[in-house]
Write a protein that holds these residues in place. Structure first.
Motif, PDB file in Angstrom:
ATOM      1  N   ASP A  70     -13.059  -9.691   6.275  1.00  0.00           N
ATOM      2  CA  ASP A  70     -11.632  -9.490   5.996  1.00  0.00           C
ATOM      3  C   ASP A  70     -11.324  -8.026   5.701  1.00  0.00           C
ATOM      4  O   ASP A  70     -10.280  -7.491   6.128  1.00  0.00           O
ATOM      5  CB  ASP A  70     -11.196 -10.370   4.818  1.00  0.00           C
ATOM      6  CG  ASP A  70     -11.267 -11.859   5.143  1.00  0.00           C
ATOM      7  OD1 ASP A  70     -11.287 -12.195   6.355  1.00  0.00           O
ATOM      8  OD2 ASP A  70     -11.303 -12.676   4.200  1.00  0.00           O
ATOM      9  N   SER A  77     -15.131 -11.166  13.549  1.00  0.00           N
ATOM     10  CA  SER A  77     -15.158 -12.593  13.229  1.00  0.00           C
ATOM     11  C   SER A  77     -16.547 -12.958  12.739  1.00  0.00           C
ATOM     12  O   SER A  77     -17.485 -12.155  12.810  1.00  0.00           O
ATOM     13  CB  SER A  77     -14.797 -13.435  14.465  1.00  0.00           C
ATOM     14  OG  SER A  77     -15.732 -13.219  15.508  1.00  0.00           O
ATOM     15  N   ASN A 113     -11.305  -4.040  22.251  1.00  0.00           N
ATOM     16  CA  ASN A 113     -10.248  -4.433  23.200  1.00  0.00           C
ATOM     17  C   ASN A 113     -10.075  -3.424  24.326  1.00  0.00           C
ATOM     18  O   ASN A 113      -9.157  -3.547  25.132  1.00  0.00           O
ATOM     19  CB  ASN A 113      -8.916  -4.671  22.486  1.00  0.00           C
ATOM     20  CG  ASN A 113      -8.365  -3.408  21.831  1.00  0.00           C
ATOM     21  OD1 ASN A 113      -8.947  -2.325  21.972  1.00  0.00           O
ATOM     22  ND2 ASN A 113      -7.255  -3.545  21.115  1.00  0.00           N
ATOM     23  N   ASN A 115     -11.377  -6.149   9.066  1.00  0.00           N
ATOM     24  CA  ASN A 115     -10.177  -6.416   9.881  1.00  0.00           C
ATOM     25  C   ASN A 115      -8.957  -5.692   9.338  1.00  0.00           C
ATOM     26  O   ASN A 115      -8.109  -5.212  10.099  1.00  0.00           O
ATOM     27  CB  ASN A 115      -9.908  -7.922   9.958  1.00  0.00           C
ATOM     28  CG  ASN A 115     -10.802  -8.627  10.974  1.00  0.00           C
ATOM     29  OD1 ASN A 115     -11.156  -8.037  12.001  1.00  0.00           O
ATOM     30  ND2 ASN A 115     -11.160  -9.863  10.698  1.00  0.00           N
ATOM     31  N   SER A 116      -8.871  -5.598   8.013  1.00  0.00           N
ATOM     32  CA  SER A 116      -7.741  -4.881   7.417  1.00  0.00           C
ATOM     33  C   SER A 116      -7.807  -3.394   7.755  1.00  0.00           C
ATOM     34  O   SER A 116      -6.792  -2.774   8.096  1.00  0.00           O
ATOM     35  CB  SER A 116      -7.746  -5.088   5.907  1.00  0.00           C
ATOM     36  OG  SER A 116      -6.694  -4.369   5.298  1.00  0.00           O
ATOM     37  N   SER A 141     -11.789  -5.965  16.424  1.00  0.00           N
ATOM     38  CA  SER A 141     -11.574  -7.077  15.511  1.00  0.00           C
ATOM     39  C   SER A 141     -12.926  -7.695  15.168  1.00  0.00           C
ATOM     40  O   SER A 141     -13.900  -7.565  15.918  1.00  0.00           O
ATOM     41  CB  SER A 141     -10.646  -8.125  16.130  1.00  0.00           C
ATOM     42  OG  SER A 141     -11.213  -8.656  17.323  1.00  0.00           O
ATOM     43  N   LEU A 173      -9.567  -1.990  10.275  1.00  0.00           N
ATOM     44  CA  LEU A 173      -9.629  -1.733  11.715  1.00  0.00           C
ATOM     45  C   LEU A 173      -8.388  -2.191  12.474  1.00  0.00           C
ATOM     46  O   LEU A 173      -8.358  -2.113  13.704  1.00  0.00           O
ATOM     47  CB  LEU A 173     -10.873  -2.427  12.307  1.00  0.00           C
ATOM     48  CG  LEU A 173     -12.223  -1.924  11.791  1.00  0.00           C
ATOM     49  CD1 LEU A 173     -13.344  -2.804  12.318  1.00  0.00           C
ATOM     50  CD2 LEU A 173     -12.440  -0.472  12.208  1.00  0.00           C
ATOM     51  N   LYS A 174      -7.407  -2.646  11.744  1.00  0.00           N
ATOM     52  CA  LYS A 174      -6.170  -3.071  12.383  1.00  0.00           C
ATOM     53  C   LYS A 174      -5.581  -1.908  13.187  1.00  0.00           C
ATOM     54  O   LYS A 174      -5.499  -0.787  12.713  1.00  0.00           O
ATOM     55  CB  LYS A 174      -5.173  -3.536  11.317  1.00  0.00           C
ATOM     56  CG  LYS A 174      -3.883  -4.070  11.898  1.00  0.00           C
ATOM     57  CD  LYS A 174      -2.931  -4.503  10.770  1.00  0.00           C
ATOM     58  CE  LYS A 174      -1.625  -5.041  11.357  1.00  0.00           C
ATOM     59  NZ  LYS A 174      -0.675  -5.433  10.284  1.00  0.00           N
ATOM     60  N   ASP A 175      -5.227  -2.171  14.421  1.00  0.00           N
ATOM     61  CA  ASP A 175      -4.688  -1.160  15.344  1.00  0.00           C
ATOM     62  C   ASP A 175      -5.715  -0.102  15.747  1.00  0.00           C
ATOM     63  O   ASP A 175      -5.341   0.950  16.292  1.00  0.00           O
ATOM     64  CB  ASP A 175      -3.450  -0.462  14.756  1.00  0.00           C
ATOM     65  CG  ASP A 175      -2.334  -1.432  14.413  1.00  0.00           C
ATOM     66  OD1 ASP A 175      -2.179  -2.429  15.156  1.00  0.00           O
ATOM     67  OD2 ASP A 175      -1.634  -1.201  13.416  1.00  0.00           O
ATOM     68  N   LYS A 176      -7.011  -0.348  15.479  1.00  0.00           N
ATOM     69  CA  LYS A 176      -8.059   0.593  15.882  1.00  0.00           C
ATOM     70  C   LYS A 176      -8.820   0.111  17.110  1.00  0.00           C
ATOM     71  O   LYS A 176      -9.772   0.758  17.549  1.00  0.00           O
ATOM     72  CB  LYS A 176      -9.040   0.820  14.731  1.00  0.00           C
ATOM     73  CG  LYS A 176      -8.405   1.340  13.450  1.00  0.00           C
ATOM     74  CD  LYS A 176      -7.758   2.705  13.655  1.00  0.00           C
ATOM     75  CE  LYS A 176      -7.191   3.231  12.334  1.00  0.00           C
ATOM     76  NZ  LYS A 176      -6.553   4.555  12.502  1.00  0.00           N
TER      77      LYS A 176
END
Length: 472
Positions: free
Chosen positions: A155, A169, A186, A158-159, A167, A161-164
């Motif tokens: 978590d 899991s 991505n 993900n916080s 992602s 790396l958001k928009d980096k």
């Protein structure tokens, strides 16, 4: 009388109501009939001109759409296998046919850490996980809270790396109770592998996206999917692309790679003029013209109906406006223009039928578009093209303040005047009716007075000496 509630004069015995009604009707009937005929004629003409104006507006819209250089500049790119490749072409794309083989699609990196016990927790507060895409990518350093388990670490990553472009899991193995973190990039293309490095206890989460995960190793780290370029060929020339959206491989043609093709079985990509779009525009023009002609035919037709052959007359029979409009349009249709290949509509397989409408011979039109596309464009486009000349013929009729607008305004004024005359007639008739009632009632009253005087005089004379009374 009927109007005043009295049927017959009390003293005169005259049918006053009937007399007044007859006199009023005799006065208003001619004018009322004249206004009714004029109102009906005005309404019919106004409705007819409205229908003509609507058909003319649709015709001009079709002329405008077909007189568009963009329509003839548009190019199409057609794939024989749209499940493997779709494409679009710009107006500068050259016509041609290409054999395309899709060998592999561009992929994004997906890596897994080594499998860790479910009770794994991070150590000190200064421990960091560094994540980047490829050796040249900008690393994102994520400070992990001390004592975090894998779910909490996921978590926090993900916080951060958001928009980096990455992602995270978790994947859990029910048999062993161990878990891994899975990092998914991505961005596709060679060199976009996810690389994770950790300090302290977090070093156990390090993974190099360039190292393949050994399927036999249930504990080790490595890539599940490596970031790679798409591999494809055009006419046998081997090419690659970092993304599955390919631009520039063929000048002004973009295509999307969707799936691989069978080995040595390439798909065909055809680039060419938008014949279908131009044909649709020509058909729209013909349909709008035919609607205009059918409308004018209906408005100027005289049809005999019934056993006695009573004529049913169109709203604009003998109207010079319709005659001049249709004549001008038809003259332009048969006026030759352009150079070799296409000079008249007949060269496109468009001919005039007995009722004045146009008919398209699809085979001939398709051949003209295939063999003489530029000539077709020259025939329809520009200041000397058919569309511009036809628009010049009808603009004087359809524009604001034009011939149809002026005629409709005049008819609307006539209609308003008819309504005013009808109201004036009603006022005049009501006044006449009241006057006649008053006169007849006064006459009836006078008759009553004369009858009373006559009775008194007769009684007086009968009482004079020497007057012998007749026995009743």
């Amino acid at each position: 009388m009927a109007i005043g509630g009295i049927q017959t004069g009390i003293n005169s015995g005259l049918p006053i109501g009937e007399l007044v009604t007859a006199m009023v009707n005799a006065e208003k009937a001619p004018k009322e009939a004249q206004l009714a005929r004029l109102s009906s004629s005005t309404t019919v003409k106004l409705t007819g001109l409205g229908k003509l104006n609507t058909a003319l507006g649709e015709f001009q819209t079709a002329l405008k759409d077909l007189n568009s250089p963009a329509l003839f500049e548009k190019r199409t790119a057609t794939s024989s296998n749209t499940s493997a490749l779709t494409a679009t072409a710009g107006k500068t794309a050259s016509a041609g046919s290409y054999q395309v083989e899709v060998k592999s699609l561009a992929s994004a990196s997906k890596v897994a850490t080594q499998a860790l016990d479910g009770n794994f927790k991070s150590g000190g507060s200064d421990e960091v996980l560094s994540v980047k895409l490829g050796d040249s990518g900008t690393a994102v350093d994520v400070k992990i809270t001390a004592g975090s388990d894998l779910a909490s670490i996921r978590d926090q990553l993900n916080s951060a790396l958001k928009d980096k472009g990455v992602s995270v899991s978790t994947i859990n193995d029910p048999a062993t109770g161990k878990s891994r973190l899975v990092f998914s990039g991505n961005e596709t293309g060679d060199g976009k592998d996810v690389i994770v490095s950790g300090s302290g206890d977090l070093a156990a989460l390090s993974v190099d996206g360039r190292t393949k995960l050994d399927p036999a190793d249930t504990q080790g780290a490595g890539y599940i999917v490596q970031a790679t370029n798409a591999q494809f060929s055009i006419d046998g020339l081997v090419l690659s692309s970092p993304t599955n959206t390919v631009k520039g491989a063929i000048a002004d043609v973009d295509f999307d790679l969707l799936a691989t093709t069978e080995s040595n079985k390439p798909l065909t990509l055809k680039v060419g003029e938008d014949n279908a779009g131009v044909k649709a525009g020509i058909k729209k023009f013909v349909e709008a013209y035919n609607k205009l002609i059918n409308t004018t035919n209906d408005l100027t037709r005289v049809t005999k109906v019934g056993e006695d052959g009573t004529p049913l007359v169109g709203g604009l029979v003998g109207d010079s406006t319709v005659r001049n409009l249709v004549g001008g349009v038809r003259n332009e249709l048969v006026n030759p223009v352009g150079g070799d290949g296409v000079r008249v509509l007949a060269d496109l397989g468009i001919t005039t039928q007995k009722d004045g409408t146009l008919k398209i011979e699809d085979t001939k039109l398709d051949a003209a578009l295939k063999d003489n596309f530029d000539a077709v464009g020259s025939f329809f486009l520009g200041d000397t093209g058919l569309m511009k000349r036809l628009d010049g013929q009808v603009t004087a009729y359809s524009q604001t303040g034009g011939i149809l607008s002026q005629r409709m305004s005049a008819l609307q004024s006539t209609d308003a005047d008819i309504k005013k005359q009808t109201e004036d007639l009603k006022v005049r008739v009501d006044s006449m009716q009241k006057r006649l009632l008053a006169q007849f009632n006064a006459m009836d009253s006078l008759v009553g007075q004369l009858n009373g005087t006559s009775s008194q005089l007769q009684n007086t004379l009968s009482n004079l000496p020497g007057v012998v009374r007749k026995n009743s």
